[in-house]
Design a protein around this motif. Structure first.
Motif, mmCIF file in Angstrom:
data_model
loop_
_atom_site.group_PDB
_atom_site.id
_atom_site.type_symbol
_atom_site.label_atom_id
_atom_site.label_comp_id
_atom_site.label_asym_id
_atom_site.label_seq_id
_atom_site.Cartn_x
_atom_site.Cartn_y
_atom_site.Cartn_z
ATOM 1 N N ASP A 159 14.070 -10.505 7.955
ATOM 2 C CA ASP A 159 13.190 -10.690 6.608
ATOM 3 C C ASP A 159 13.219 -12.365 6.370
ATOM 4 O O ASP A 159 12.846 -12.905 5.193
ATOM 5 C CB ASP A 159 13.779 -9.967 5.522
ATOM 6 N N MET A 160 13.619 -13.149 7.381
ATOM 7 C CA MET A 160 13.661 -14.723 7.261
ATOM 8 C C MET A 160 12.918 -15.210 8.228
ATOM 9 O O MET A 160 12.447 -14.853 9.153
ATOM 10 C CB MET A 160 14.962 -15.273 7.343
ATOM 11 N N THR A 161 12.313 -16.452 7.935
ATOM 12 C CA THR A 161 11.648 -17.213 9.001
ATOM 13 C C THR A 161 12.392 -18.804 8.782
ATOM 14 O O THR A 161 12.709 -19.207 7.760
ATOM 15 C CB THR A 161 10.160 -17.330 8.545
ATOM 16 N N LYS A 162 12.253 -19.547 10.044
ATOM 17 C CA LYS A 162 13.032 -20.925 10.023
ATOM 18 C C LYS A 162 11.691 -21.795 9.917
ATOM 19 O O LYS A 162 10.813 -21.791 10.385
ATOM 20 C CB LYS A 162 13.455 -21.165 11.476
ATOM 21 N N THR A 163 11.635 -22.464 8.660
ATOM 22 C CA THR A 163 10.908 -23.208 8.308
ATOM 23 C C THR A 163 11.196 -24.862 8.017
ATOM 24 O O THR A 163 12.485 -25.204 7.687
ATOM 25 C CB THR A 163 10.074 -22.773 7.171
ATOM 26 N N ARG A 164 10.301 -25.735 8.227
ATOM 27 C CA ARG A 164 10.723 -27.228 8.050
ATOM 28 C C ARG A 164 10.522 -27.538 6.407
ATOM 29 O O ARG A 164 9.544 -27.221 5.692
ATOM 30 C CB ARG A 164 9.663 -28.020 8.781
ATOM 31 N N ILE A 165 11.714 -27.945 5.935
ATOM 32 C CA ILE A 165 11.900 -28.155 4.449
ATOM 33 C C ILE A 165 12.522 -29.677 4.314
ATOM 34 O O ILE A 165 13.126 -30.125 4.842
ATOM 35 C CB ILE A 165 12.947 -27.052 3.874
ATOM 36 N N CYS A 166 11.701 -29.899 3.444
ATOM 37 C CA CYS A 166 12.055 -31.299 2.740
ATOM 38 C C CYS A 166 13.349 -31.275 2.349
ATOM 39 O O CYS A 166 13.768 -30.723 1.393
ATOM 40 C CB CYS A 166 10.884 -31.668 1.772
ATOM 41 N N ARG A 167 14.161 -32.268 2.662
ATOM 42 C CA ARG A 167 15.683 -32.324 2.509
ATOM 43 C C ARG A 167 15.829 -32.776 0.897
ATOM 44 O O ARG A 167 16.537 -32.295 0.348
ATOM 45 C CB ARG A 167 16.368 -33.338 3.279
ATOM 46 N N GLU A 168 14.874 -33.746 0.278
ATOM 47 C CA GLU A 168 15.027 -34.071 -1.074
ATOM 48 C C GLU A 168 14.625 -33.217 -1.992
ATOM 49 O O GLU A 168 15.225 -33.004 -3.191
ATOM 50 C CB GLU A 168 14.233 -35.428 -1.205
ATOM 51 N N SER A 169 13.439 -32.526 -1.821
ATOM 52 C CA SER A 169 12.802 -31.758 -2.772
ATOM 53 C C SER A 169 13.197 -30.160 -2.505
ATOM 54 O O SER A 169 13.090 -29.508 -3.416
ATOM 55 C CB SER A 169 11.281 -31.805 -2.873
ATOM 56 N N GLY A 170 13.379 -29.924 -1.342
ATOM 57 C CA GLY A 170 13.551 -28.374 -1.154
ATOM 58 C C GLY A 170 12.180 -27.578 -0.909
ATOM 59 O O GLY A 170 12.420 -26.518 -0.790
ATOM 60 N N TYR A 171 11.275 -28.444 -1.044
ATOM 61 C CA TYR A 171 9.837 -27.602 -0.804
ATOM 62 C C TYR A 171 9.693 -27.558 0.462
ATOM 63 O O TYR A 171 10.206 -28.188 1.630
ATOM 64 C CB TYR A 171 8.816 -28.461 -1.615
ATOM 65 N N ILE A 172 8.349 -27.088 0.807
ATOM 66 C CA ILE A 172 8.115 -27.097 2.503
ATOM 67 C C ILE A 172 7.813 -28.418 2.606
ATOM 68 O O ILE A 172 6.926 -28.942 1.896
ATOM 69 C CB ILE A 172 6.870 -26.057 2.436
ATOM 70 N N ALA A 173 8.043 -28.901 3.851
ATOM 71 C CA ALA A 173 7.942 -30.265 4.195
ATOM 72 C C ALA A 173 6.490 -30.543 4.295
ATOM 73 O O ALA A 173 5.637 -29.982 4.773
ATOM 74 C CB ALA A 173 8.529 -30.721 5.309
ATOM 75 N N GLU A 187 3.641 -33.746 5.440
ATOM 76 C CA GLU A 187 3.604 -34.870 6.529
ATOM 77 C C GLU A 187 4.193 -36.126 5.794
ATOM 78 O O GLU A 187 4.625 -36.895 6.617
ATOM 79 C CB GLU A 187 2.191 -34.906 6.886
ATOM 80 N N ASN A 188 4.381 -36.201 4.472
ATOM 81 C CA ASN A 188 4.877 -37.441 3.994
ATOM 82 C C ASN A 188 6.434 -37.537 3.916
ATOM 83 O O ASN A 188 7.232 -38.550 3.620
ATOM 84 C CB ASN A 188 4.395 -37.730 2.482
ATOM 85 N N CYS A 189 6.962 -36.391 4.319
ATOM 86 C CA CYS A 189 8.517 -36.326 4.002
ATOM 87 C C CYS A 189 9.383 -36.526 4.953
ATOM 88 O O CYS A 189 9.080 -36.287 6.313
ATOM 89 C CB CYS A 189 8.951 -34.626 3.743
ATOM 90 N N PRO A 190 10.063 -37.857 4.712
ATOM 91 C CA PRO A 190 10.850 -38.295 5.935
ATOM 92 C C PRO A 190 12.016 -37.713 6.455
ATOM 93 O O PRO A 190 12.156 -37.695 7.699
ATOM 94 C CB PRO A 190 11.357 -39.634 5.126
ATOM 95 N N ASN A 191 12.635 -36.810 5.756
ATOM 96 C CA ASN A 191 13.803 -36.130 6.156
ATOM 97 C C ASN A 191 13.370 -34.637 6.107
ATOM 98 O O ASN A 191 13.422 -34.195 4.933
ATOM 99 C CB ASN A 191 14.922 -36.371 5.378
ATOM 100 N N VAL A 192 13.551 -34.232 7.250
ATOM 101 C CA VAL A 192 13.012 -32.544 7.211
ATOM 102 C C VAL A 192 14.244 -31.869 7.945
ATOM 103 O O VAL A 192 14.878 -32.035 8.821
ATOM 104 C CB VAL A 192 11.755 -32.509 7.855
ATOM 105 N N ASP A 193 14.639 -30.653 7.303
ATOM 106 C CA ASP A 193 15.290 -29.679 8.059
ATOM 107 C C ASP A 193 14.831 -28.373 8.441
ATOM 108 O O ASP A 193 14.158 -27.922 7.741
ATOM 109 C CB ASP A 193 16.600 -29.281 6.968
#
Ligand SMILES: [Zn+2]
Length: 808
Positions: A616-630, A632-638
């Motif tokens: 029930d989960m998916t691996k997604t690129r998340i902005c480290r600072e905001s916690g939103y979906i990253a 193209e402007n987000c520099p740090n992505v998890d």
């Protein structure tokens, strides 16, 4: 003579047969299908048949329900004393009768009745104390009839259940508990013998009187048992040494509030239709119940010093929903004051913060929040409502999971406002909670801050249903079973029914009220619950087990909640005063949480924690600072596991490309700098109000560099707003109360500015009223009517808002 009879019979053959048939028929009918119809005591047992508590019968007797087994020592003692040939006769013992008649004639008084146990059952049933020959004859006829319908064991059992044992004690069970404090199966030979001689002369048990005659009778029976080699010599001699019981003992009251609940919930056991029901089996585990009674009792003393008199605790088995321990209140046999008779487990109380995880789970399920997404934590005014955090401060913005774990009120209200009161109201009803009595408008946003009520029973039930759903997710191949959502249960019969239920694959569904990943993430966040900063000394909860937990404190410090869970157990604790009296110490984390962890301390370990529901989960690129979906402007992505629905969530709105000059100290724009000279850099920019609070708590937050002076002149619309009005919001209607001295008091307006050093000039209806620096708050007192607030900063930037002051 015989010939005459023979002829008579021959002549009237048919009428005689008819008369005999009628007699036989009447003989058959004289016994009702059920002999004893007296009201019985309500008796509840634990899951294995240990006595938990008993309620006196409506006619004031301690009369337990009829038993279906016979305790061996008592059975032997009784038959030896009352009716030696019980196993062999057909209701009447001719030898005993002859002996009795001989003895009675010899002593010229009744010294022996010669009655069999079967005859005595009939006498108990007929409630006839008449000892005439006529009555005895009737007893004999009925006794033979009794033997037709009942086995010897059944007859003995009827006798043991209905024989008098002195005072208002009827039957061997009540007698055994009352005089020896144990069940009849646990009696010693001496004890069994004592009870065996009682039905014959119940008055002997009265303490103080008749001690000697009772001892003599008992010893006489013990001697008989020894002579018949039923007991050996050692047992015999030791038995003679045993004391005769003194004062009757109170019945065990190990779960008195559950007994009352059973009594109130199950009218069928009161109105006669099922009152003969065998002992009522509950789901309680007596050992655990006793341990938790002790924990509550120990804490009760400590709490009483703070004028807190009531506490309740509940342990639920996640898989079965069975209540394993049910402590409805502090148990206090001596003292009925302080509302300790009230069963708090079913009492409707303000929920405080304990519903917050449900909102979090609902929003994770629908993809409207992500665990690390920043949620605003700033002063807010919604519908004239201005919630404060427990610690009275603001963080600016907090990741959603931290906001939930720290139980911050403002983010919770913001989230509910976004999700919608109506929707959340619907979710709460779907969980099975029955205490949300009013419509959503009645509660408004207070729904998430304890505006509605709940019971410990149902709240624990909801958390158990969540845990059960998550536990089963993998077993059901990534599906859900609606039947996993149910409220706890305290009746063994219901529990067996629940466990028998077989689930057909076609009944499984693809979605649930809360998705597996939402529940897992919610429980994960609840592992990190921490104290509100207000409390100084925090005791470390040292537990080797991973426990998800949530506390709650109701408005006015009236209710302290703590609910915790593992994959195996849900534990709920409530502390407060049943009469609603608030006390400053009634704080969930302070008073209820320590008990919660004490209780987990005596529970078996759950082993491993919940499995992560990867399906029930998916691996997604998340902005480290905001916690939103990253974006193209987000520099740090998890790369992070989020709920499958979470992909619908917004992309990061806070990282924006800003244009800097070569020094990187100044912002520029195309009207003052050549694009070739510009450096384009992603920058984390929070809205001014959020930024004002956020930067003080997050030293790493880098403020936006100012515009290069030469760029200011040509600055037009590109510039991000430097100011934001926190209060009043556009169009707000404000009522300012009148003071005691008949003057209208003032209201506080508040503004945020990116540059703390900036000066703001305040105007109402274009009239200058003052200026602020650093802290942009101003007390104002406008006339009733519509107004316009205008703010101008030193750079000439201007913002405006309309508001209205109302009379009442
Ligand atoms: Zn970002």
């Amino acid at each position: 003579m015989f010939k005459k009879i023979f002829l008579f019979v021959k002549k009237y053959k048919k009428p005689i047969i008819a008369a005999l048939a009628v007699l036989l028929f009447v003989y058959w009918l004289i016994l009702p299908s059920r002999l004893f119809t007296d009201d019985v005591s309500m008796v509840i047992e634990d899951r294995d048949g240990n006595l938990l508590a008993a309620h006196i019968s409506s006619d004031g007797q301690w009369r337990f329900p009829e038993r279906d087994s016979i305790p061996e020592k008592v059975a032997i003692s009784i038959t030896q004393f009352e009716d030696k040939r019980f196993r062999w006769h057909w209701g009447i013992d001719v030898f005993a009768m002859a002996r009795a008649t001989f003895l009675n004639l010899k002593y010229m008084k009744v010294v022996s009745g010669g009655s069999t146990i079967s005859m005595q059952v009939i006498r108990l049933w007929r409630k006839n104390n008449d000892r005439s020959m006529w009555e005895k004859l009737i007893e004999m006829i009925f006794a033979t009839r009794l033997e037709f319908s009942y086995s010897k064991d059944q007859i003995l059992s009827l006798y043991l259940s209905h024989a008098p044992f002195g005072g208002n004690v009827v039957g061997i069970d009540a007698a055994s508990w009352r005089y020896f404090g144990c069940q009849p199966e646990k009696l010693s030979w001496a004890e069994a013998a004592t009870l065996a001689v009682l039905p014959n002369s119940p008055a002997l048990i009265h303490p103080g009187r008749n001690r000697n005659s009772l001892t003599i009778k008992r010893n006489f029976l013990l001697k008989k048992l020894y002579e018949k080699k039923i007991i050996d010599k050692d047992t015999y001699l030791l038995s003679l040494e045993e004391e005769i019981p003194e004062e009757p003992k109170p019945f065990p009251q190990i779960a008195p509030h559950l007994l009352t609940r059973f009594y109130n919930d199950n009218s069928q056991y009161k109105d006669g239709t099922s009152k003969y029901h065998s002992l009522l089996r509950t789901t309680i585990d007596i050992q655990l119940q006793k341990q938790i009674n002790t924990i509550i009792a120990e804490n009760a003393e400590r709490l009483e010093k703070m004028q807190i008199f009531n506490a309740a605790a509940l342990v639920i088995d996640v898989e079965t929903g069975d209540a394993l321990a049910y402590v409805g209140n502090v148990t206090d046999n001596e003292d009925e004051k302080n509302g300790r008779k009230v069963d708090i487990i079913t009492a409707e109380r303000s929920t405080g913060s304990v519903l917050k995880p449900m909102l979090y789970a609902a929003m994770l399920t629908s993809g409207e929040i992500l665990p690390n997404a920043l949620v605003p934590d700033i002063p807010i005014y919604i519908d004239g409502y201005s919630p404060k955090n427990f610690n009275k401060g603001f963080d600016g913005a907090v990741p959603a999971h931290r906001a939930m774990a720290r139980s911050l009120n403002v983010p919770a209200v913001k989230m509910l406002n976004q999700y919608g009161t109506k929707r959340f109201h619907h979710v709460l009803n779907k969980t099975g909670m029955t205490t949300i009595h009013f419509n959503p408008d009645h509660y408004g946003l207070s729904l998430i801050l304890g505006g509605c009520e709940g019971t410990l029973w149902e709240l624990c039930g909801v958390y158990a249903s969540m845990a059960r759903t998550l536990n089963h997710y993998t077993t059901y191949d990534g599906k859900y079973y609606e039947g996993d959502w149910f409220m706890p249960n305290y009746m063994k019969t219901k529990s067996i029914e629940n466990q028998k239920k077989e689930i057909d694959k076609s009944e499984l569904e693809n979605s649930s009220l809360f998705s597996a990943s939402a529940i897992w993430l919610t429980f994960r966040a609840m592992l990190d619950v921490e104290r509100p900063e207000q409390e100084g000394n925090w005791w470390a909860f040292n537990s080797t087990e991973w426990i998800s937990w949530k506390t709650g404190t109701s408005f006015g410090f009236r209710d302290a909640w703590a609910i915790g869970l593992t994959p195996r157990y849900v534990v709920g604790v409530w502390i407060g005063n049943a009469d609603g009296e608030g006390r400053p110490e009634i704080v969930g984390v302070k008073t209820a949480a320590p008990l919660l962890f004490d209780i987990f301390g005596v529970l078996p370990s759950a082993g491993k924690w919940f499995d992560k529901p990867f399906d029930d989960m998916t691996k997604t690129r998340i902005c480290r600072e905001s916690g939103y979906i990253a974006s193209e402007n987000c520099p740090n992505v998890d790369s992070t596991w989020i709920p499958a629905n979470g992909q619908r969530f917004q992309t990061c709105p806070y990282h924006k490309i800003v244009h800097l000059d070569q020094s990187r100290k100044w912002r520029v724009h195309s009207d003052c700098e050549s694009p070739n000279e510009m450096i384009h850099e992603p920058w984390f920019i929070l809205p001014p109000t959020i930024e004002m609070f956020y930067k003080s708590r997050n030293p790493s937050y880098k403020q936006l560099p100012p515009y290069r002076p030469d760029c200011l002149e040509t600055l037009s619309s590109q510039k991000a707003a430097a100011m934001e009005i926190i209060y009043p919001k556009p169009g707000v209607r404000i009522y300012i109360p009148i003071d005691l001295d008949q003057k209208r008091s003032s209201t506080i307006f508040e503004v945020a500015h990116r540059d703390p050093a900036a000066i703001i000039f305040w105007h109402i209806d274009d009239q200058y009223i003052g200026q602020t620096q650093n802290f942009h708050k101003l007390a104002v007192n406008p006339e009733v009517g519509k107004h316009k607030l205008t703010l101008i900063d030193e750079n000439g930037e201007q913002i405006m808002v309309d508001f209205e002051i109302i009379d009442k």
